[in-house]
Structure formats: structure tokens, C-alpha cells
Design a protein around this motif. Structure first.
Motif, PDB file in Angstrom:
ATOM      1  N   GLU A  71       0.842  -1.193   0.000  1.00 41.45           N
ATOM      2  CA  GLU A  71       0.000   0.000   0.000  1.00 41.45           C
ATOM      3  C   GLU A  71       0.883   1.251   0.000  1.00 41.45           C
ATOM      4  OE1 GLU A  71      -2.465   0.309   3.471  1.00 41.45           O
ATOM      5  OE2 GLU A  71      -3.488   2.098   2.730  1.00 41.45           O
ATOM      6  N   ARG A  72       1.917   1.216   0.824  1.00 37.40           N
ATOM      7  CA  ARG A  72       2.859   2.348   0.920  1.00 37.40           C
ATOM      8  C   ARG A  72       3.523   2.634  -0.426  1.00 37.40           C
ATOM      9  NH1 ARG A  72       8.658   2.342   3.059  1.00 37.40           N
ATOM     10  NH2 ARG A  72       9.045   4.527   3.526  1.00 37.40           N
ATOM     11  N   ASP A  73       3.784   1.591  -1.194  1.00 35.81           N
ATOM     12  CA  ASP A  73       4.444   1.753  -2.494  1.00 35.81           C
ATOM     13  C   ASP A  73       3.454   2.057  -3.618  1.00 35.81           C
ATOM     14  OD1 ASP A  73       6.868   1.359  -1.330  1.00 35.81           O
ATOM     15  OD2 ASP A  73       7.140  -0.703  -2.011  1.00 35.81           O
ATOM     16  N   GLY A  74       2.185   2.258  -3.261  1.00 35.72           N
ATOM     17  CA  GLY A  74       1.194   2.641  -4.273  1.00 35.72           C
ATOM     18  C   GLY A  74       0.779   1.513  -5.206  1.00 35.72           C
ATOM     19  N   LEU A  75       1.032   0.265  -4.792  1.00 35.24           N
ATOM     20  CA  LEU A  75       0.707  -0.880  -5.650  1.00 35.24           C
ATOM     21  C   LEU A  75      -0.652  -1.485  -5.278  1.00 35.24           C
ATOM     22  CD1 LEU A  75       4.237  -2.578  -5.518  1.00 35.24           C
ATOM     23  CD2 LEU A  75       3.300  -1.198  -7.390  1.00 35.24           C
TER      24      LEU A  75
ATOM     25  N   TRP B 109      10.457  -2.786 -15.689  1.00 33.66           N
ATOM     26  CA  TRP B 109       9.374  -2.247 -14.869  1.00 33.66           C
ATOM     27  C   TRP B 109       9.949  -1.403 -13.733  1.00 33.66           C
ATOM     28  CZ3 TRP B 109       7.552  -1.655 -10.047  1.00 33.66           C
ATOM     29  CH2 TRP B 109       6.227  -1.233  -9.926  1.00 33.66           C
ATOM     30  N   ALA B 116       7.250   6.700  -9.673  1.00 35.47           N
ATOM     31  CA  ALA B 116       5.869   6.562  -9.198  1.00 35.47           C
ATOM     32  C   ALA B 116       5.841   5.882  -7.836  1.00 35.47           C
ATOM     33  CB  ALA B 116       5.049   5.760 -10.205  1.00 35.47           C
ATOM     34  N   LEU B 117       6.668   4.868  -7.687  1.00 37.22           N
ATOM     35  CA  LEU B 117       6.697   4.116  -6.442  1.00 37.22           C
ATOM     36  C   LEU B 117       7.252   4.951  -5.281  1.00 37.22           C
ATOM     37  CD1 LEU B 117       7.333   0.382  -6.365  1.00 37.22           C
ATOM     38  CD2 LEU B 117       8.386   1.767  -4.612  1.00 37.22           C
ATOM     39  N   LEU B 118       8.328   5.692  -5.544  1.00 40.25           N
ATOM     40  CA  LEU B 118       8.922   6.512  -4.477  1.00 40.25           C
ATOM     41  C   LEU B 118       7.997   7.676  -4.115  1.00 40.25           C
ATOM     42  CD1 LEU B 118      12.701   6.514  -5.507  1.00 40.25           C
ATOM     43  CD2 LEU B 118      11.580   5.111  -3.766  1.00 40.25           C
ATOM     44  N   ALA B 120       4.703   7.567  -4.227  1.00 39.69           N
ATOM     45  CA  ALA B 120       3.639   6.953  -3.431  1.00 39.69           C
ATOM     46  C   ALA B 120       4.113   6.744  -1.997  1.00 39.69           C
ATOM     47  CB  ALA B 120       3.216   5.622  -4.053  1.00 39.69           C
ATOM     48  N   ARG B 121       5.349   6.315  -1.860  1.00 39.91           N
ATOM     49  CA  ARG B 121       5.944   6.075  -0.551  1.00 39.91           C
ATOM     50  C   ARG B 121       5.991   7.355   0.276  1.00 39.91           C
ATOM     51  NH1 ARG B 121      11.295   2.165  -0.442  1.00 39.91           N
ATOM     52  NH2 ARG B 121       9.936   0.542  -1.240  1.00 39.91           N
ATOM     53  N   TYR B 124       2.470   8.422   1.339  1.00 41.49           N
ATOM     54  CA  TYR B 124       1.982   7.545   2.411  1.00 41.49           C
ATOM     55  C   TYR B 124       2.590   7.952   3.754  1.00 41.49           C
ATOM     56  CZ  TYR B 124       0.953   3.133   4.870  1.00 41.49           C
ATOM     57  OH  TYR B 124       0.508   2.192   5.759  1.00 41.49           O
ATOM     58  N   ASP B 125       3.907   8.176   3.758  1.00 39.96           N
ATOM     59  CA  ASP B 125       4.600   8.543   4.992  1.00 39.96           C
ATOM     60  C   ASP B 125       4.139   9.904   5.509  1.00 39.96           C
ATOM     61  OD1 ASP B 125       5.907   6.163   4.842  1.00 39.96           O
ATOM     62  OD2 ASP B 125       7.814   6.992   4.138  1.00 39.96           O
TER      63      ASP B 125
END
Lengths: 135, 135
Positions: A71-75, B109, B116-118, B120-121, B124-125
Motif C-alpha cells: 500500500e505504501r508503495d502505491g501498488l 518495470w 511513481a513508487l517513491l 507513493a511512498r 503515504y509517509d
């Protein structure tokens, strides 16, 4: 594959560069529960208990940690429904869904080469044991 | 992909089955050093020191453990040349080479979605921190 990155920043990583953050991504998706959960959610949202039943031998604590990291990684998207008892659904985000194709390729490899790999493991261990036991 | 398994035993795994050994394979190739080493060896054999320089931030002990695990699984061949000083080469086995294609898809990938992943991280934080600090 599109050469533009999904965040639109124009940054494209290189896993062969020891300082590149894409190595972090690789470690993340390399996690065995993470990749399994993503593939199980391919067909749509599931509740925690359904997800756990499909994953198999995993403690609730370990599965919760894996879900939180995804969830934290947006997946993965976690949705809480205000009802009694409360219902919590997990589903892939659009970003998480893009991982299905590369993960499926790796899964096919695993399923088709598991025999060869386990045979190699046995042969290696037998050769090592023979060496240890040799007079 | 061929539907026959590489060991010729006719056994094909299913990672969705909690009792299937192919999950072990998935955990193995999910290891971050393992997948990186396999991709670095794509162009041919390397000595330990060359390999370590390409991998980057890794202790000799951890790299040695990763190499031994790959050798045990039949993915990597270790060759010792009797010369002074002794020379040790590492190269992919034919089985190990079949992993290059699925790993490359995962690498692409990672490289294209790292932003995008970082992002999102971070989001979230920040949301979590705001929740903790809220009065």
C-alpha cells in the motif's frame, strides 16, 4: 514498453548503477509474499480473510506487513467499509496492475523449472556431503 | 513458453498452491543480489572481484553466500583455474541463462516505475505523519 516513466518526471532508473533507487524497487517486488499477493489480486478485490486463505501458510502479522508495504508503495489500495462488522478490501492500483505481466513471466519460469532447480540442489548437497564424509 | 518443464520430468508447478515447491523457486529468484548477479553475468563469465565491483555496495561474505546459493540451484557455474594466484570464474549455466528474459522484464518495470513508487511512498509517509501529529 514505453520509455517514459509512469510518474511523468522523465526519470528512468538503471539497476546496474549501485546508487540508483530502482534497486529498492527490485528488492520490494522480489519479496515473495508481495509478488504472490499481487498475482492473487489479479482478478479483483479480496477481503483480508479471503486473501490469507489464498496465500496459504502465512501468519496474519506477516501478511499485514506485506500488505502495508504494498500500500505504501502505491501498488495496492486498502478500502475500509463502515459497516458492522467492519469490512476491509484490498485491490490493485493501476500501478500495481502493470506489475502483473512481468510477474507472470517470472511465475511461468518458476513453475516450469522447479524440477531442474530442485534436482540441481540435491546434486549439490550430495556432492558436498560426499566430500565431507570422504576419508 | 514451452509447456514442458526443463528437467523433462513432466512436473509443472503452481505458485498459487501453498504446498507447491515452485514457491521456493520464487523466493530464490526474488532475492535482490541473486537477480542482479544473474543479469550482470548476462555478457559472459566474470571473476569474483569483477563481479563485486559491478554489484556495488555488498560485503564479500554476503556476495559469496548469494553466489553459493545460485550455484546450488544450478543457475551459476563456478570454475577454479589451477594457477598462481588461483583464479575463480563465475558464469551462467544454460538454466540460469533462461532466467534473463523474465528478469529483464522485471528490471524494465523497476527502472520505469521507480519514480511513481517513491512518490507513493513519500505521500503515504506524509499522510501517516500528519495523522500522528494531528491534535
Amino acid at each position: 514498453m514505453d520509455t517514459k516513466d509512469s510518474a511523468g518526471s522523465g526519470f528512468v532508473g538503471n539497476v546496474f548503477d549501485p546508487n540508483c533507487p530502482s534497486r529498492v524497487v527490485f528488492a520490494r517486488i522480489g519479496d515473495k509474499w508481495a509478488s504472490l499477493v499481487i498475482q492473487i489480486l489479479a482478478d479483483g478485490p479480496l477481503r483480508f480473510s479471503e486473501l490469507r486463505a489464498r496465500v496459504g501458510v502465512v501468519t496474519p502479522k506477516v501478511l499485514t506487513q506485506a500488505l502495508r508495504a504494498l500500500e505504501r508503495d502505491g501498488l495496492l489500495q486498502r478500502t475500509v467499509f463502515a459497516q458492522v462488522p467492519p469490512r476491509v478490501d484490498y485491490e490493485l492500483t493501476p500501478l500495481g496492475a502493470t506489475l502483473l505481466e512481468p510477474l507472470a513471466a517470472l511465475r511461468l519460469w518458476a513453475e516450469h523449472n522447479v524440477s531442474a532447480l530442485l534436482n540441481a540442489r540435491d546434486a549439490y548437497d550430495e556432492a558436498r556431503d560426499a566430500q565431507i564424509l570422504a576419508p
